[in-house]
Design a protein around this motif. Structure first.
Motif, PDB file in Angstrom:
ATOM      1  N   LYS A   8      -3.983   1.741  -8.025  1.00  0.00           N
ATOM      2  CA  LYS A   8      -3.693   1.804  -6.586  1.00  0.00           C
ATOM      3  C   LYS A   8      -2.646   0.741  -6.004  1.00  0.00           C
ATOM      4  O   LYS A   8      -2.064  -0.103  -6.802  1.00  0.00           O
ATOM      5  N   ARG A   9      -2.526   0.737  -4.584  1.00  0.00           N
ATOM      6  CA  ARG A   9      -1.473  -0.089  -4.253  1.00  0.00           C
ATOM      7  C   ARG A   9      -2.180  -1.172  -3.433  1.00  0.00           C
ATOM      8  O   ARG A   9      -3.053  -0.966  -2.594  1.00  0.00           O
ATOM      9  N   VAL A  10      -1.951  -2.343  -4.138  1.00  0.00           N
ATOM     10  CA  VAL A  10      -2.924  -3.499  -3.714  1.00  0.00           C
ATOM     11  C   VAL A  10      -1.960  -4.607  -3.257  1.00  0.00           C
ATOM     12  O   VAL A  10      -0.913  -4.682  -3.668  1.00  0.00           O
ATOM     13  N   VAL A  11      -2.468  -5.114  -1.941  1.00  0.00           N
ATOM     14  CA  VAL A  11      -1.735  -6.292  -1.507  1.00  0.00           C
ATOM     15  C   VAL A  11      -2.669  -7.561  -1.268  1.00  0.00           C
ATOM     16  O   VAL A  11      -3.936  -7.460  -1.141  1.00  0.00           O
ATOM     17  N   VAL A  12      -2.201  -8.589  -1.951  1.00  0.00           N
ATOM     18  CA  VAL A  12      -2.762 -10.024  -1.850  1.00  0.00           C
ATOM     19  C   VAL A  12      -2.132 -10.970  -0.732  1.00  0.00           C
ATOM     20  O   VAL A  12      -0.914 -10.817  -0.815  1.00  0.00           O
ATOM     21  N   ASP A  34      -4.102   0.492  -0.468  1.00  0.00           N
ATOM     22  CA  ASP A  34      -5.251   0.868  -0.914  1.00  0.00           C
ATOM     23  C   ASP A  34      -6.442  -0.141  -0.880  1.00  0.00           C
ATOM     24  O   ASP A  34      -7.722   0.029  -0.380  1.00  0.00           O
ATOM     25  N   THR A  35      -6.156  -1.175  -1.245  1.00  0.00           N
ATOM     26  CA  THR A  35      -7.017  -2.486  -1.748  1.00  0.00           C
ATOM     27  C   THR A  35      -6.142  -3.510  -0.977  1.00  0.00           C
ATOM     28  O   THR A  35      -4.900  -4.174  -1.411  1.00  0.00           O
ATOM     29  N   ILE A  36      -7.150  -4.420  -0.105  1.00  0.00           N
ATOM     30  CA  ILE A  36      -6.707  -5.708   0.510  1.00  0.00           C
ATOM     31  C   ILE A  36      -7.432  -6.661  -0.151  1.00  0.00           C
ATOM     32  O   ILE A  36      -8.453  -6.919  -0.187  1.00  0.00           O
ATOM     33  N   VAL A  37      -6.725  -7.708  -0.688  1.00  0.00           N
ATOM     34  CA  VAL A  37      -7.245  -8.780  -1.423  1.00  0.00           C
ATOM     35  C   VAL A  37      -6.783 -10.138  -0.533  1.00  0.00           C
ATOM     36  O   VAL A  37      -6.050 -10.529   0.003  1.00  0.00           O
ATOM     37  N   ARG A  38      -7.745 -11.016  -0.624  1.00  0.00           N
ATOM     38  CA  ARG A  38      -7.591 -12.437   0.242  1.00  0.00           C
ATOM     39  C   ARG A  38      -8.327 -13.474  -0.846  1.00  0.00           C
ATOM     40  O   ARG A  38      -9.234 -13.011  -1.664  1.00  0.00           O
ATOM     41  N   ILE A  39      -7.717 -14.655  -0.501  1.00  0.00           N
ATOM     42  CA  ILE A  39      -8.085 -15.669  -1.444  1.00  0.00           C
ATOM     43  C   ILE A  39      -8.921 -16.810  -0.712  1.00  0.00           C
ATOM     44  O   ILE A  39      -8.373 -17.548   0.339  1.00  0.00           O
ATOM     45  N   ASN A  40     -10.004 -17.323  -1.284  1.00  0.00           N
ATOM     46  CA  ASN A  40     -10.756 -18.468  -0.779  1.00  0.00           C
ATOM     47  C   ASN A  40     -11.118 -18.421   0.840  1.00  0.00           C
ATOM     48  O   ASN A  40     -11.562 -17.136   1.253  1.00  0.00           O
ATOM     49  N   ARG A  41     -10.558 -19.436   1.456  1.00  0.00           N
ATOM     50  CA  ARG A  41     -10.702 -19.280   2.978  1.00  0.00           C
ATOM     51  C   ARG A  41      -9.801 -18.532   3.729  1.00  0.00           C
ATOM     52  O   ARG A  41      -9.815 -18.454   4.860  1.00  0.00           O
ATOM     53  N   PRO A 160      -2.403  -1.824 -11.569  1.00  0.00           N
ATOM     54  CA  PRO A 160      -2.148  -1.244 -10.566  1.00  0.00           C
ATOM     55  C   PRO A 160      -0.820  -0.276 -10.224  1.00  0.00           C
ATOM     56  O   PRO A 160       0.097  -0.655 -10.890  1.00  0.00           O
ATOM     57  N   THR A 161      -0.772   0.549  -9.346  1.00  0.00           N
ATOM     58  CA  THR A 161       0.417   1.115  -9.301  1.00  0.00           C
ATOM     59  C   THR A 161       1.470   0.163  -8.475  1.00  0.00           C
ATOM     60  O   THR A 161       2.675   0.282  -8.906  1.00  0.00           O
ATOM     61  N   ASN A 162       1.264  -0.721  -7.723  1.00  0.00           N
ATOM     62  CA  ASN A 162       1.793  -1.708  -7.168  1.00  0.00           C
ATOM     63  C   ASN A 162       1.227  -2.964  -6.588  1.00  0.00           C
ATOM     64  O   ASN A 162       0.012  -2.705  -5.770  1.00  0.00           O
ATOM     65  N   LEU A 163       1.376  -3.987  -6.690  1.00  0.00           N
ATOM     66  CA  LEU A 163       0.761  -5.161  -6.332  1.00  0.00           C
ATOM     67  C   LEU A 163       1.936  -6.036  -5.558  1.00  0.00           C
ATOM     68  O   LEU A 163       2.785  -6.300  -6.098  1.00  0.00           O
ATOM     69  N   HIS A 164       1.485  -5.981  -4.208  1.00  0.00           N
ATOM     70  CA  HIS A 164       2.309  -6.613  -3.415  1.00  0.00           C
ATOM     71  C   HIS A 164       1.640  -8.020  -2.997  1.00  0.00           C
ATOM     72  O   HIS A 164       0.445  -7.840  -2.421  1.00  0.00           O
ATOM     73  N   VAL A 165       2.544  -9.072  -3.054  1.00  0.00           N
ATOM     74  CA  VAL A 165       2.280 -10.332  -2.969  1.00  0.00           C
ATOM     75  C   VAL A 165       2.753 -11.147  -1.676  1.00  0.00           C
ATOM     76  O   VAL A 165       3.976 -11.053  -1.510  1.00  0.00           O
ATOM     77  N   THR A 166       2.032 -11.534  -0.716  1.00  0.00           N
ATOM     78  CA  THR A 166       2.647 -12.163   0.414  1.00  0.00           C
ATOM     79  C   THR A 166       1.725 -13.454   0.848  1.00  0.00           C
ATOM     80  O   THR A 166       0.479 -13.626   0.615  1.00  0.00           O
ATOM     81  N   GLY A 167       2.683 -14.361   1.510  1.00  0.00           N
ATOM     82  CA  GLY A 167       1.787 -15.651   1.930  1.00  0.00           C
ATOM     83  C   GLY A 167       1.498 -16.633   0.929  1.00  0.00           C
ATOM     84  O   GLY A 167       0.544 -17.430   0.957  1.00  0.00           O
TER      85      GLY A 167
END
Length: 259
Positions: A8-12, A34-41, A160-167
């Motif tokens: 999947k193409r994942v964005v954190v 494909d998938t959006i991930v968020r952390i804690n608050r 994942p096909t790609n993991l994009h990390v931001t923030g």
């Protein structure tokens, strides 16, 4: 977790306040994922900052400690209405991050009942990162890893096909205002008697979560991987030759001037 991450193409999306400088890039990456991930608050920031961080959340990594300086108080109605698909948590560990079993950090009945509500009434399940993986991550960075850091290792383990990390700023800079609840009921000021800026500094100087160690691991191990990418500011952070607030501020100033 394979259904969310494998091939999947994942964005954190982390909570760093420099996200306000890269709104266009963030929206584009969210649109193509494909998938959006968020952390804690970070999930709680969506309502106020949707124009910056987007609205969608598929997987929420939350340490389940249930207060404003950790995962926050879970709101089943808000989580369900946002169509979150899964909650992923970290195992209970000692101060150095060594976990001996797959048990959670849940400390109060309210958190437990919220998770039960989500599972029974909304089919939103919770899973735990394997304790051995978490402990290995702790040994790699010689400290207790943050939920945001170990989430990256966890996602990558599912290829994942790609993991994009931001923030992510490793607390070299601030977070979006309100991440720690500010002066709202249950927020940092009314609960712990300190400001969000004071909490950011406290996190930066933490001896439990040593952010310089996690930054160095990401710098040494992630920059060469083909299936992980970073926003332009985070790329510059990881390319710094030393862990420095001054160098971080220079990155922010230079990026702001270029826009």
């Amino acid at each position: 977790m394979e259904e969310y991450f494998k091939n999947k193409r994942v964005v954190v999306i982390g909570p760093a306040n420099y996200l306000s400088l890269i709104t266009k890039e963030t929206k584009e990456n969210i649109k193509n994922s494909d998938t959006i991930v968020r952390i804690n608050r970070g999930f709680d920031l969506v309502e106020q900052y949707s124009s910056i961080v987007g609205k969608k959340t598929d997987v929420l990594y939350n340490n389940l400690l249930g207060d404003c300086i950790n995962g926050g108080v879970l709101d089943p109605k808000k989580i369900a209405s946002a169509e979150v698909k899964h909650i992923r948590t970290v195992p209970k560990s000692d101060i150095k991050g060594i976990a001996i079993s797959n048990t959670t950090n849940i400390k109060n009945k309210e958190t437990y009942m919220s998770l039960l509500d989500l599972q029974k009434n909304h089919k939103i399940n919770t899973s735990i990162i394997d304790c051995n993986m978490f402990s290995n991550a702790a040994r790699k960075v010689d400290c207790r890893p943050t939920t945001g850091f170990v989430a990256l290792l966890d996602i990558l383990s599912y290829l994942p096909t790609n993991l994009h990390v931001t923030g992510y700023s490793f607390y070299l800079g601030g977070v979006l205002k309100g991440y720690f609840g500010g002066k709202s009921p249950g927020g940092i000021f009314k609960t712990f008697g300190r400001s969000e800026d004071e909490e950011i500094e406290r996190n930066f100087n933490s001896t439990r979560h040593v952010h310089a160690n996690m930054w160095n691991y990401c710098k040494e191990s992630f920059l060469t991987l083909e299936n992980i990418s970073f926003d332009p500011i985070l790329t510059n952070i990881l390319e710094m030759d030393s862990f420095s607030k001054e160098k971080y501020q220079k990155i922010i100033v230079n990026y702001s001037k270029s826009k």
